[in-house]
Scaffold this motif. Structure first.
Motif, short mmCIF file in Angstrom:
data_model
loop_
_atom_site.label_atom_id
_atom_site.label_comp_id
_atom_site.label_asym_id
_atom_site.label_seq_id
_atom_site.Cartn_x
_atom_site.Cartn_y
_atom_site.Cartn_z
N GLY A 132 0.83 -1.21 0.00
CA GLY A 132 0.00 0.00 0.00
C GLY A 132 0.87 1.26 0.00
O GLY A 132 0.58 2.22 -0.70
N HIS A 133 1.94 1.22 0.78
CA HIS A 133 2.84 2.38 0.82
C HIS A 133 3.55 2.57 -0.52
O HIS A 133 3.85 3.68 -0.91
CB HIS A 133 3.88 2.21 1.92
CG HIS A 133 3.30 2.08 3.28
ND1 HIS A 133 3.62 1.06 4.13
CD2 HIS A 133 2.37 2.83 3.92
CE1 HIS A 133 2.93 1.19 5.25
NE2 HIS A 133 2.16 2.26 5.16
N ILE A 134 3.82 1.46 -1.19
CA ILE A 134 4.50 1.56 -2.47
C ILE A 134 3.62 2.33 -3.45
O ILE A 134 4.05 3.27 -4.09
CB ILE A 134 4.81 0.15 -3.03
CG1 ILE A 134 5.79 -0.55 -2.09
CG2 ILE A 134 5.35 0.24 -4.45
CD1 ILE A 134 6.06 -1.98 -2.46
N LEU B 205 -6.00 8.33 19.59
CA LEU B 205 -5.99 7.34 18.51
C LEU B 205 -5.47 7.93 17.20
O LEU B 205 -5.25 9.14 17.10
CB LEU B 205 -7.41 6.79 18.29
CG LEU B 205 -7.97 6.05 19.50
CD1 LEU B 205 -8.93 6.91 20.25
CD2 LEU B 205 -8.56 4.72 19.09
N TYR B 206 -5.33 7.04 16.24
CA TYR B 206 -4.92 7.44 14.88
C TYR B 206 -5.76 8.62 14.39
O TYR B 206 -5.24 9.60 13.87
CB TYR B 206 -5.11 6.20 14.00
CG TYR B 206 -4.75 6.32 12.55
CD1 TYR B 206 -3.49 6.78 12.16
CD2 TYR B 206 -5.66 5.94 11.54
CE1 TYR B 206 -3.16 6.85 10.81
CE2 TYR B 206 -5.33 5.99 10.20
CZ TYR B 206 -4.08 6.45 9.83
OH TYR B 206 -3.76 6.52 8.50
N ALA B 207 -7.10 8.52 14.62
CA ALA B 207 -7.99 9.58 14.15
C ALA B 207 -7.73 10.90 14.88
O ALA B 207 -7.80 11.97 14.27
CB ALA B 207 -9.44 9.17 14.34
N ARG C 120 -4.89 11.94 16.05
CA ARG C 120 -3.66 12.54 15.50
C ARG C 120 -3.91 13.10 14.10
O ARG C 120 -3.39 14.14 13.73
CB ARG C 120 -2.55 11.49 15.50
CG ARG C 120 -2.17 11.10 16.94
CD ARG C 120 -1.00 10.17 17.01
NE ARG C 120 -1.30 8.80 16.66
CZ ARG C 120 -1.80 7.88 17.50
NH1 ARG C 120 -2.05 8.20 18.74
NH2 ARG C 120 -2.03 6.65 17.08
N ASP C 121 -4.75 12.42 13.32
CA ASP C 121 -5.05 12.93 11.98
C ASP C 121 -5.88 14.21 12.05
O ASP C 121 -5.73 15.10 11.21
CB ASP C 121 -5.79 11.86 11.15
CG ASP C 121 -4.89 11.32 10.05
OD1 ASP C 121 -3.99 12.05 9.59
OD2 ASP C 121 -5.07 10.15 9.66
N LEU C 122 -6.76 14.29 13.03
CA LEU C 122 -7.57 15.50 13.17
C LEU C 122 -6.68 16.68 13.58
O LEU C 122 -6.79 17.78 13.03
CB LEU C 122 -8.67 15.26 14.21
CG LEU C 122 -9.84 16.22 14.17
CD1 LEU C 122 -10.54 16.16 12.81
CD2 LEU C 122 -10.84 15.88 15.28
N1 ARG Z 1 0.82 5.14 8.36
C1 ARG Z 1 -0.47 4.83 7.84
C2 ARG Z 1 -0.53 3.37 7.41
O1 ARG Z 1 0.49 2.79 7.14
C3 ARG Z 1 -0.83 5.68 6.65
C4 ARG Z 1 -0.94 7.13 6.99
C5 ARG Z 1 -1.68 7.89 5.95
N2 ARG Z 1 -1.78 9.29 6.24
C6 ARG Z 1 -2.57 9.81 7.21
N3 ARG Z 1 -2.51 11.09 7.43
N4 ARG Z 1 -3.40 9.06 7.88
O2 ARG Z 1 -1.59 2.81 7.30
#
Ligand code: ARG
Length: 574
Positions: free
Chosen positions: A129-131, A309-311, A313-315
């Motif tokens: 996915g990162h690729i 959470l991830y969200a 930090r994204d917010l």
């Molecule tokens: N690090 C996350 C992952 O590997 C992707 C991050 C994408 N960018 C973001 N701002 N959420 O799934």
């Protein structure tokens, strides 16, 4: 097609009384109908007339008015065809004049586009996915930049979260057992996998891991911080080597941890907006009111134990980006499996009535699969696929093909790197991003077919023609071109003229395949034209030769520019 469309629009404006900016030209359904088309539907509606009648009336008015451009009414459309010598003269001069800036412009002047791409997780190699994110995102960066936007590429590295507690404990316990010298990224992966196992079965490990993460989140300096910092550095070094090979540099590397100081203020801000609720002890935002599909999936911002959470930090990242960059668009180049996450983020912004919520876009994409649509795992490293390994494989394969086709090439190693990477990149950008990509080296490394090497080869072939012309000091070099010799190159010329439109469409849709498909079509047209004996470039009658040389030169320029925007090299020889 800006050279001619502005003239045409001005004339249309004069005869309709409408502002030129309100009128839109299109590509005709069939290239045989003309080079540009004007649909008369809207105008007809306004005038309460039948569209074909409006088309016929306008065609009569415009007849003979536009020099070198013929107008025909075909049903509800007006079609415009530009005389080939005029088209050739204007278009080729335009490419010559603008060179590396051809097809670009100042559309984006004063506007900023933020592009979040690649964004791998530390302590792990990039996964497939990162690729895709890396390749797609890097191409979008180049496309927007070509249009004059200020582009801020951000690498949102995954360097935060409870898993780092486990990693820290694994480092304490097993550091000596893994090779962190020769291949640190793989060594860290090994530790990471061990920690995942231990977290499942070992209670002591679990307790230590929780404590380590709490220690990390506390922000205190000490052993845990130091280990975490070291892991980040080692991982980044590994990623950077790959980015360098791909010619990529983010403006900012801001991991999730970068937003740590902004988390508390972000939570305060969401609370102050009055959109939060407590559900089972956790802080959530209900989203059903702004997006019915999210009725059952509120956005969770803080767990009952206080962790974010991830969200969250994204917010925090979103507010920070908006305040710092006041972006026109903020693109997240992230796989389709995170659809829900980005939809939730946008919905939170909507609930907070942030007018800029619409500027936030999830640029999602399909998967990268092996031949037969199976999951790919790299042969050498077990379950994970390492981008560097993929690149190596492609470069090795390209070297074989070059050895076979052009064994005397002086720059073999360099060209193999360019072609191997070019093939990999093009394979990723060839189709609409939402489609899955099949990783089949044999197919995408071929010099024929819809491949990156085919485009690069066509570019090299044009370069070779120009080299020969110069080596022979062809009399056409000093001659005034007779553009009538390009009567049969209409399709190529129209295509070259539309390059800028294609770059704009690619930017508008965040879709590099607009450009990749265009380049394939251009290369095919040019190759066909070159095989026709009447289009001999070298040693033909000088005035005709001069026109053909100009076409070859500018087609090469556009191909090279397009390849560059996709993130591929354009070798002069291969
Ligand atoms: N690090 C996350 C992952 O590997 C992707 C991050 C994408 N960018 C973001 N701002 N959420 O799934």
């Amino acid at each position: 097609m800006h050279l001619f469309s502005s003239t045409i629009l001005a004339a249309l404006s004069k005869h309709t009384g409408l502002a030129a900016s309100a009128l839109k030209l299109e590509n005709p359904r069939d290239a045989a109908l003309g080079d540009l088309a004007f649909p008369c539907f809207l105008l007809a509606k306004e005038r309460k007339q039948a569209p074909p009648a409006v088309a016929a009336e306008l065609a009569a008015k415009l007849a003979g008015e536009l020099e070198g451009i013929t107008v025909t009414a075909t049903g509800p459309y007006l079609n415009f065809r530009i005389a080939r010598p005029l088209l050739a003269r204007e278009v080729l001069a335009d490419v010559e004049r603008r060179g590396a800036r051809y097809g670009g412009g100042d559309d984006g002047s004063g506007k900023t586009v933020v592009i979040d791409y690649s964004s791998p997780n530390i302590a792990k190699p990039m996964h497939v996915g990162h690729i895709r994110s890396t390749i797609l995102g890097a191409s979008l960066v180049r496309i927007f930049r070509h249009l004059g936007y200020r582009v801020v590429g951000i690498n949102h590295i995954g360097d935060w979260g409870a898993q780092f507690g486990g990693l820290v404990v694994a480092l304490r316990r097993w550091k000596a057992q893994v090779d962190l010298e020769r291949d640190p990224v793989m060594g860290l992966l090994d530790l990471y996998q061990r920690s995942k196992e231990a977290l499942k079965s070992d209670e002591q490990f679990q307790r230590e891991a929780v404590a380590a993460y709490q220690e990390l989140e506390s922000g205190r300096e000490g052993e845990v911080r130091e280990l975490w910092r070291w892991v980040t550095e080692v991982s980044l070094r590994g990623f950077n080597a790959t980015y360098k090979r791909l010619g990529i540099a983010h403006e900012h590397v801001r991991g999730e941890s970068w937003y740590e100081p902004l988390l508390a203020p972000t939570l305060e801000r969401v609370k102050a907006a009055g959109v939060t609720e407590i559900s089972e002890g956790a802080l959530v935002v209900m989203l059903g009111a702004v997006d019915k599909g999210l009725k059952e999936t509120p956005c969770l911002l803080q767990q009952s134990n206080g962790t974010t959470l991830y969200a969250t930090r994204d917010l925090a990242a979103l507010f920070s980006r908006w305040e710092e960059f006041t972006f026109e668009r903020c693109l997240y180049v992230v796989g389709g499996e995170q659809k829900l996450h980005f939809r939730q983020l946008k919905a939170v912004l909507q609930r907070m009535e942030q007018s800029w919520a619409a500027r936030v876009e999830h640029v999602d994409f399909g998967m990268l699969l092996g031949p037969g649509r199976v999951k790919i795992a790299s042969r050498k490293r077990g379950e994970v696929l390492v981008l560097d390994d993929l690149i190596d494989e492609c470069v090795e394969e390209a070297a074989k093909v070059i050895e076979d086709k052009n064994p005397s090439l002086a720059t073999k190693a360099q060209v193999a790197e360019q072609v191997g990477i070019g093939a990999l990149v093009f394979n990723d950008l060839k189709r609409e991003r939402i489609k899955d990509v099949i990783f089949d080296k044999r197919e995408f490394l071929a010099f024929e077919g819809d491949t990156g090497p085919y485009l690069q080869y066509t570019h090299a072939r044009l370069a070779s023609i120009l080299r020969k012309v110069h080596a022979a000091n062809d009399p056409a070099l000093g001659a005034a071109p007779d553009f009538a010799a390009l009567e049969n190159a209409g399709e190529i010329l129209v295509r070259i003229a539309k390059f800028g439109d294609v770059v704009r469409a690619a930017a508008a849709k965040a879709e590099p395949s607009e450009l990749s498909q265009y380049l394939l079509a251009l290369a095919r047209d040019v190759s066909t034209w070159l095989t026709q004996p009447e289009n001999k470039v070298l040693g033909s009658q000088p005035a005709a030769g001069a026109a053909r040389i100009a076409l070859v030169r500018q087609a090469k320029c556009v191909l090279g520019l397009g390849l560059g925007l996709l993130g591929m090299a354009a070798p002069e020889e291969m």
